[in-house]
Design a protein around this motif. Sequence first.
Motif, PDB file in Angstrom:
ATOM      1  N   ARG A  51      33.071 -20.217  68.022  1.00  0.00           N
ATOM      2  CA  ARG A  51      32.197 -19.056  67.927  1.00  0.00           C
ATOM      3  C   ARG A  51      32.593 -17.965  68.915  1.00  0.00           C
ATOM      4  O   ARG A  51      32.493 -16.777  68.608  1.00  0.00           O
ATOM      5  CB  ARG A  51      30.733 -19.472  68.142  1.00  0.00           C
ATOM      6  CG  ARG A  51      29.721 -18.320  68.096  1.00  0.00           C
ATOM      7  CD  ARG A  51      29.736 -17.628  66.729  1.00  0.00           C
ATOM      8  NE  ARG A  51      28.915 -16.437  66.741  1.00  0.00           N
ATOM      9  CZ  ARG A  51      27.657 -16.386  66.268  1.00  0.00           C
ATOM     10  NH1 ARG A  51      27.099 -17.475  65.771  1.00  0.00           N
ATOM     11  NH2 ARG A  51      26.992 -15.279  66.279  1.00  0.00           N
ATOM     12  N   PHE A  52      33.077 -18.331  70.116  1.00  0.00           N
ATOM     13  CA  PHE A  52      33.415 -17.298  71.087  1.00  0.00           C
ATOM     14  C   PHE A  52      34.607 -16.466  70.620  1.00  0.00           C
ATOM     15  O   PHE A  52      34.698 -15.270  70.929  1.00  0.00           O
ATOM     16  CB  PHE A  52      33.657 -17.913  72.479  1.00  0.00           C
ATOM     17  CG  PHE A  52      35.027 -18.501  72.691  1.00  0.00           C
ATOM     18  CD1 PHE A  52      36.061 -17.743  73.219  1.00  0.00           C
ATOM     19  CD2 PHE A  52      35.278 -19.824  72.352  1.00  0.00           C
ATOM     20  CE1 PHE A  52      37.316 -18.289  73.423  1.00  0.00           C
ATOM     21  CE2 PHE A  52      36.524 -20.373  72.555  1.00  0.00           C
ATOM     22  CZ  PHE A  52      37.558 -19.601  73.081  1.00  0.00           C
ATOM     23  N   ILE A  53      35.520 -17.076  69.853  1.00  0.00           N
ATOM     24  CA  ILE A  53      36.627 -16.309  69.276  1.00  0.00           C
ATOM     25  C   ILE A  53      36.106 -15.392  68.180  1.00  0.00           C
ATOM     26  O   ILE A  53      36.506 -14.227  68.067  1.00  0.00           O
ATOM     27  CB  ILE A  53      37.713 -17.238  68.719  1.00  0.00           C
ATOM     28  CG1 ILE A  53      38.328 -18.073  69.848  1.00  0.00           C
ATOM     29  CG2 ILE A  53      38.792 -16.449  68.004  1.00  0.00           C
ATOM     30  CD1 ILE A  53      39.132 -17.267  70.847  1.00  0.00           C
ATOM     31  N   ILE A  54      35.201 -15.898  67.363  1.00  0.00           N
ATOM     32  CA  ILE A  54      34.592 -15.097  66.297  1.00  0.00           C
ATOM     33  C   ILE A  54      33.864 -13.891  66.895  1.00  0.00           C
ATOM     34  O   ILE A  54      33.953 -12.773  66.386  1.00  0.00           O
ATOM     35  CB  ILE A  54      33.637 -15.959  65.456  1.00  0.00           C
ATOM     36  CG1 ILE A  54      34.436 -16.981  64.634  1.00  0.00           C
ATOM     37  CG2 ILE A  54      32.765 -15.092  64.532  1.00  0.00           C
ATOM     38  CD1 ILE A  54      33.588 -17.986  63.892  1.00  0.00           C
ATOM     39  N   ASP A  55      33.159 -14.106  68.005  1.00  0.00           N
ATOM     40  CA  ASP A  55      32.440 -13.008  68.645  1.00  0.00           C
ATOM     41  C   ASP A  55      33.395 -11.989  69.251  1.00  0.00           C
ATOM     42  O   ASP A  55      33.071 -10.798  69.334  1.00  0.00           O
ATOM     43  CB  ASP A  55      31.505 -13.553  69.726  1.00  0.00           C
ATOM     44  CG  ASP A  55      30.297 -14.281  69.144  1.00  0.00           C
ATOM     45  OD1 ASP A  55      30.049 -14.117  67.928  1.00  0.00           O
ATOM     46  OD2 ASP A  55      29.616 -15.004  69.887  1.00  0.00           O
ATOM     47  N   LEU A  56      34.578 -12.432  69.681  1.00  0.00           N
ATOM     48  CA  LEU A  56      35.578 -11.516  70.221  1.00  0.00           C
ATOM     49  C   LEU A  56      36.243 -10.689  69.127  1.00  0.00           C
ATOM     50  O   LEU A  56      36.600  -9.538  69.343  1.00  0.00           O
ATOM     51  CB  LEU A  56      36.670 -12.300  70.963  1.00  0.00           C
ATOM     52  CG  LEU A  56      36.386 -12.786  72.381  1.00  0.00           C
ATOM     53  CD1 LEU A  56      37.581 -13.589  72.891  1.00  0.00           C
ATOM     54  CD2 LEU A  56      36.115 -11.615  73.311  1.00  0.00           C
ATOM     55  N   SER A  57      36.402 -11.294  67.952  1.00  0.00           N
ATOM     56  CA  SER A  57      37.181 -10.676  66.888  1.00  0.00           C
ATOM     57  C   SER A  57      36.411  -9.567  66.180  1.00  0.00           C
ATOM     58  O   SER A  57      35.335  -9.805  65.624  1.00  0.00           O
ATOM     59  CB  SER A  57      37.585 -11.738  65.856  1.00  0.00           C
ATOM     60  OG  SER A  57      38.085 -11.130  64.681  1.00  0.00           O
ATOM     61  N   PRO A  58      36.938  -8.343  66.161  1.00  0.00           N
ATOM     62  CA  PRO A  58      36.280  -7.278  65.400  1.00  0.00           C
ATOM     63  C   PRO A  58      36.431  -7.462  63.898  1.00  0.00           C
ATOM     64  O   PRO A  58      35.760  -6.776  63.119  1.00  0.00           O
ATOM     65  CB  PRO A  58      37.005  -6.013  65.877  1.00  0.00           C
ATOM     66  CG  PRO A  58      38.357  -6.487  66.296  1.00  0.00           C
ATOM     67  CD  PRO A  58      38.152  -7.867  66.855  1.00  0.00           C
ATOM     68  N   PHE A  59      37.308  -8.368  63.479  1.00  0.00           N
ATOM     69  CA  PHE A  59      37.558  -8.596  62.055  1.00  0.00           C
ATOM     70  C   PHE A  59      36.585  -9.609  61.453  1.00  0.00           C
ATOM     71  O   PHE A  59      36.567  -9.797  60.247  1.00  0.00           O
ATOM     72  CB  PHE A  59      38.994  -9.072  61.844  1.00  0.00           C
ATOM     73  CG  PHE A  59      40.011  -8.178  62.517  1.00  0.00           C
ATOM     74  CD1 PHE A  59      40.255  -6.905  62.037  1.00  0.00           C
ATOM     75  CD2 PHE A  59      40.698  -8.603  63.639  1.00  0.00           C
ATOM     76  CE1 PHE A  59      41.170  -6.062  62.657  1.00  0.00           C
ATOM     77  CE2 PHE A  59      41.617  -7.783  64.270  1.00  0.00           C
ATOM     78  CZ  PHE A  59      41.855  -6.509  63.784  1.00  0.00           C
ATOM     79  N   HIS A  60      35.805 -10.266  62.290  1.00  0.00           N
ATOM     80  CA  HIS A  60      34.741 -11.154  61.816  1.00  0.00           C
ATOM     81  C   HIS A  60      33.428 -10.393  61.965  1.00  0.00           C
ATOM     82  O   HIS A  60      32.762 -10.468  62.997  1.00  0.00           O
ATOM     83  CB  HIS A  60      34.720 -12.455  62.626  1.00  0.00           C
ATOM     84  CG  HIS A  60      35.896 -13.342  62.382  1.00  0.00           C
ATOM     85  ND1 HIS A  60      37.134 -13.097  62.929  1.00  0.00           N
ATOM     86  CD2 HIS A  60      36.024 -14.462  61.622  1.00  0.00           C
ATOM     87  CE1 HIS A  60      37.981 -14.047  62.539  1.00  0.00           C
ATOM     88  NE2 HIS A  60      37.335 -14.870  61.740  1.00  0.00           N
ATOM     89  N   THR A  61      33.084  -9.645  60.944  1.00  0.00           N
ATOM     90  CA  THR A  61      31.959  -8.718  61.075  1.00  0.00           C
ATOM     91  C   THR A  61      31.266  -8.473  59.746  1.00  0.00           C
ATOM     92  O   THR A  61      31.880  -8.617  58.672  1.00  0.00           O
ATOM     93  CB  THR A  61      32.461  -7.378  61.663  1.00  0.00           C
ATOM     94  OG1 THR A  61      31.356  -6.512  61.890  1.00  0.00           O
ATOM     95  CG2 THR A  61      33.446  -6.689  60.731  1.00  0.00           C
ATOM     96  N   SER A  62      29.994  -8.125  59.826  1.00  0.00           N
ATOM     97  CA  SER A  62      29.225  -7.780  58.624  1.00  0.00           C
ATOM     98  C   SER A  62      29.708  -6.467  58.029  1.00  0.00           C
ATOM     99  O   SER A  62      29.760  -6.296  56.810  1.00  0.00           O
ATOM    100  CB  SER A  62      27.739  -7.660  58.969  1.00  0.00           C
ATOM    101  OG  SER A  62      27.274  -8.787  59.670  1.00  0.00           O
TER     102      SER A  62
END
Length: 286
Positions: free
Chosen positions: A175-186
């Motif tokens: 999850r911390f990588i997902i939160d860092l990634s701008p490409f994992h976004t609504s």
Amino acid sequence: MRPDGKRVKGLSPILAAMPYIMPKRYDAQNTITEYIDEEIIKQYIRQKRREGKRLDHMSVIMAAYYKAYLKNPKVNYFVMNRKIYERNHFCVSFMVLKNQADGKADQTALKVFIEKNDNIFKLYDRMQKMIELNTQSTHANNTDKFASFMLSLPVLPRFVLWLATLLDHYGLLPRFIIDLSPFHTSLFITNLASIRTSYIHHHCYEFGTTGVFICMGKPVADFVSGNYDKKLMPLGIVMDERFCSGHEFAAFCSDFRRYLTHPELLEENFDGSVDEFAEEKEPASV
């Protein structure tokens, strides 16, 4: 189950089959151009400024999008590994220009998380704090630091991206990588109007989970009504059609337009709840 969402079940056969028919996000992109009334937005921002409250175009668009999403939650679904997931949060990624120490302009990606008890003013304040901090030449956010680390070794970027893509494919990306990634976004949004450039239809990235991309363009004359003294702002919108039907996207767009036409509806908490920390209003005189 993924760190950022849960598998959607009970889908219609045709919707469940879409990710198999179109396994790549770039296969499934539909585009549309929406024109919003620039005069309404500008007048609203000026009125709030006279009241001592600052806003900008991007915060109005983000708030309207989020408010419309609450009525049409499927626009926050995403596709990964040919499966459709419901995201367990809502966030918006956007790019900002950053001044380097040598005076040259650079850019960085930021991501803001929006909650149901937010309103347009809370959203704007949170965005501004992020922007002010991240446009400083001496500041590097965690996303920049991670990217710099990857690029510091010749072979590392390809390996890290391969590993991240593999883990994401199977729902194992932390999850911390997902939160860092701008490409994992609504939603990913960019404001080309800020540099006086026309809008584009920007692709949704194959890496990550971006389902909708909005590009704001410089205002143009109102060719719709023929009143050329009036301005419209074009929005180039690109959507991944696999997780949401055309009817549902159309219903979302209708609500999105309504909130952009009546931005005062964005001032209360997005879910309609009362902010317990808000100042109490003076009792009405009898």
